[in-house]
Design an enzyme around this catalytic site. Structure first.
Site, PDB file in Angstrom:
ATOM      1  N   GLU A  89       1.546 -44.340 106.300  1.00  0.00           N
ATOM      2  CA  GLU A  89       0.667 -43.417 105.567  1.00  0.00           C
ATOM      3  C   GLU A  89       1.388 -42.818 104.367  1.00  0.00           C
ATOM      4  O   GLU A  89       2.555 -42.459 104.455  1.00  0.00           O
ATOM      5  CB  GLU A  89       0.196 -42.288 106.493  1.00  0.00           C
ATOM      6  CG  GLU A  89      -0.633 -42.756 107.678  1.00  0.00           C
ATOM      7  CD  GLU A  89      -2.020 -43.268 107.288  1.00  0.00           C
ATOM      8  OE1 GLU A  89      -2.437 -43.056 106.126  1.00  0.00           O
ATOM      9  OE2 GLU A  89      -2.682 -43.889 108.151  1.00  0.00           O
ATOM     10  N   ARG A  99     -13.311 -35.302 114.418  1.00  0.00           N
ATOM     11  CA  ARG A  99     -14.548 -36.066 114.674  1.00  0.00           C
ATOM     12  C   ARG A  99     -14.947 -35.959 116.151  1.00  0.00           C
ATOM     13  O   ARG A  99     -16.124 -35.909 116.489  1.00  0.00           O
ATOM     14  CB  ARG A  99     -14.286 -37.534 114.294  1.00  0.00           C
ATOM     15  CG  ARG A  99     -15.400 -38.511 114.515  1.00  0.00           C
ATOM     16  CD  ARG A  99     -14.987 -39.914 114.061  1.00  0.00           C
ATOM     17  NE  ARG A  99     -13.763 -40.387 114.712  1.00  0.00           N
ATOM     18  CZ  ARG A  99     -13.706 -40.953 115.920  1.00  0.00           C
ATOM     19  NH1 ARG A  99     -14.811 -41.156 116.619  1.00  0.00           N
ATOM     20  NH2 ARG A  99     -12.553 -41.355 116.441  1.00  0.00           N
ATOM     21  N   CYS A 152      -3.271 -36.987 114.054  1.00  0.00           N
ATOM     22  CA  CYS A 152      -2.184 -37.709 113.381  1.00  0.00           C
ATOM     23  C   CYS A 152      -1.885 -37.075 112.029  1.00  0.00           C
ATOM     24  O   CYS A 152      -0.728 -36.819 111.686  1.00  0.00           O
ATOM     25  CB  CYS A 152      -2.528 -39.192 113.241  1.00  0.00           C
ATOM     26  SG  CYS A 152      -2.544 -40.031 114.836  1.00  0.00           S
ATOM     27  N   HIS A 176       0.365 -45.452 111.218  1.00  0.00           N
ATOM     28  CA  HIS A 176      -0.753 -45.723 112.126  1.00  0.00           C
ATOM     29  C   HIS A 176      -0.680 -47.165 112.633  1.00  0.00           C
ATOM     30  O   HIS A 176      -0.330 -48.081 111.879  1.00  0.00           O
ATOM     31  CB  HIS A 176      -2.094 -45.500 111.406  1.00  0.00           C
ATOM     32  CG  HIS A 176      -2.705 -44.162 111.700  1.00  0.00           C
ATOM     33  ND1 HIS A 176      -3.091 -43.280 110.711  1.00  0.00           N
ATOM     34  CD2 HIS A 176      -3.001 -43.561 112.892  1.00  0.00           C
ATOM     35  CE1 HIS A 176      -3.598 -42.198 111.287  1.00  0.00           C
ATOM     36  NE2 HIS A 176      -3.552 -42.343 112.593  1.00  0.00           N
TER      37      HIS A 176
HETATM   38  N1  PCA Z   1      -4.357 -41.221 116.912  1.00  0.00           N
HETATM   39  C1  PCA Z   1      -5.139 -40.075 116.516  1.00  0.00           C
HETATM   40  C2  PCA Z   1      -4.494 -38.909 117.215  1.00  0.00           C
HETATM   41  C3  PCA Z   1      -3.652 -39.500 118.286  1.00  0.00           C
HETATM   42  C4  PCA Z   1      -3.524 -40.912 117.940  1.00  0.00           C
HETATM   43  O1  PCA Z   1      -2.793 -41.741 118.500  1.00  0.00           O
HETATM   44  C5  PCA Z   1      -5.282 -39.929 114.996  1.00  0.00           C
HETATM   45  O2  PCA Z   1      -5.295 -40.939 114.293  1.00  0.00           O
HETATM   46  O3  PCA Z   1      -5.400 -38.811 114.509  1.00  0.00           O
END
Ligand code: PCA
Length: 211
Positions: A89, A99, A152, A176
């Site tokens: 990111e 959400r 996240c 991610h």
């Molecule tokens: N993904 C979520 C929160 C925890 C995770 O593993 C996110 O993308 O915010």
């Protein structure tokens, strides 16, 4: 927090993942962190932690872990089920807008993470280098320009703000991960990457960060 004997002459990297959420039984970030925790690295101490998917508990755990282990690098991982590739990111924004409720039942809408904090922070991980090292190993990877507005993004912003406000000598960022194959099997047209591929991607990312 998992920590082997620390070698004082080497850099320390804190690697975090999240517990499952949103009805899933696994979280690829937890699986990857557990996979990496069994490896030994020649030139970096890797400390691992799994964070709760709960608004305040997650950031409290991160602050405490960073204060305790004083890392040189913080690499945070999380699941983004719709992604087709490993996604470092670029930016964290000062916004909680969930959400779905988190595992603690919190569902803030349109709230700042840090009232009066800056709108955004850029990652300080070498994300182009990370992506290049993964692609060189035939692993699909690409920079993402939005970490969302859920947990996240929250932990990413929180850590960047901690570093900036306390002037800490730490580089940090968020990656991610797509679903694991086992998560996509009962979903239609759902992208996923193999467990071993995801673990290898993050092993390469760690090496690229401390090289
Ligand atoms: N993904 C979520 C929160 C925890 C995770 O593993 C996110 O993308 O915010």
């Amino acid at each position: 927090m998992l920590q082997n004997q620390l070698n004082e002459s080497m850099k320390t990297l804190l690697l975090t993942g999240f517990e499952p959420f949103g009805g899933e039984h696994v979280n690829p970030s937890q699986v990857v962190v557990e996979g990496i925790s069994t490896m030994s690295f020649a030139n970096v101490n890797v400390i691992t932690a799994i964070l709760p998917v709960s608004r305040f508990a997650a950031t409290q755990a991160l602050s405490a872990t960073i204060a305790q282990c004083k890392p040189d690098v913080v690499m945070m991982l999380g699941e983004a089920g719709t992604r087709t590739r490993i996604s470092p990111e670029r930016v964290a924004i000062n916004l909680d807008d969930f959400r779905i409720p988190d595992n603690g039942g919190h569902q803030p809408q349109n709230e700042p993470i840090v009232p009066d904090g800056p709108a955004a922070y850029f990652t300080t991980l070498p994300i182009h280098k990370l992506v290049a090292s993964m692609i060189a190993a035939d692993i699909p990877a690409g920079i993402s320009n939005s970490a969302g507005t859920y947990l996240c993004n929250r932990v990413f912003y929180w850590v960047m703000h901690l570093i900036h406000s306390q002037n800490l000598p730490i580089r940090a960022g968020f990656i991610h991960l797509p679903y694991l194959h086992e998560q996509s099997l009962n979903k239609r047209d759902c992208p996923s990457l193999a467990r071993a591929t995801q673990i290898e991607a993050i092993r390469l990312a760690i090496l690229a960060c401390v090289a």
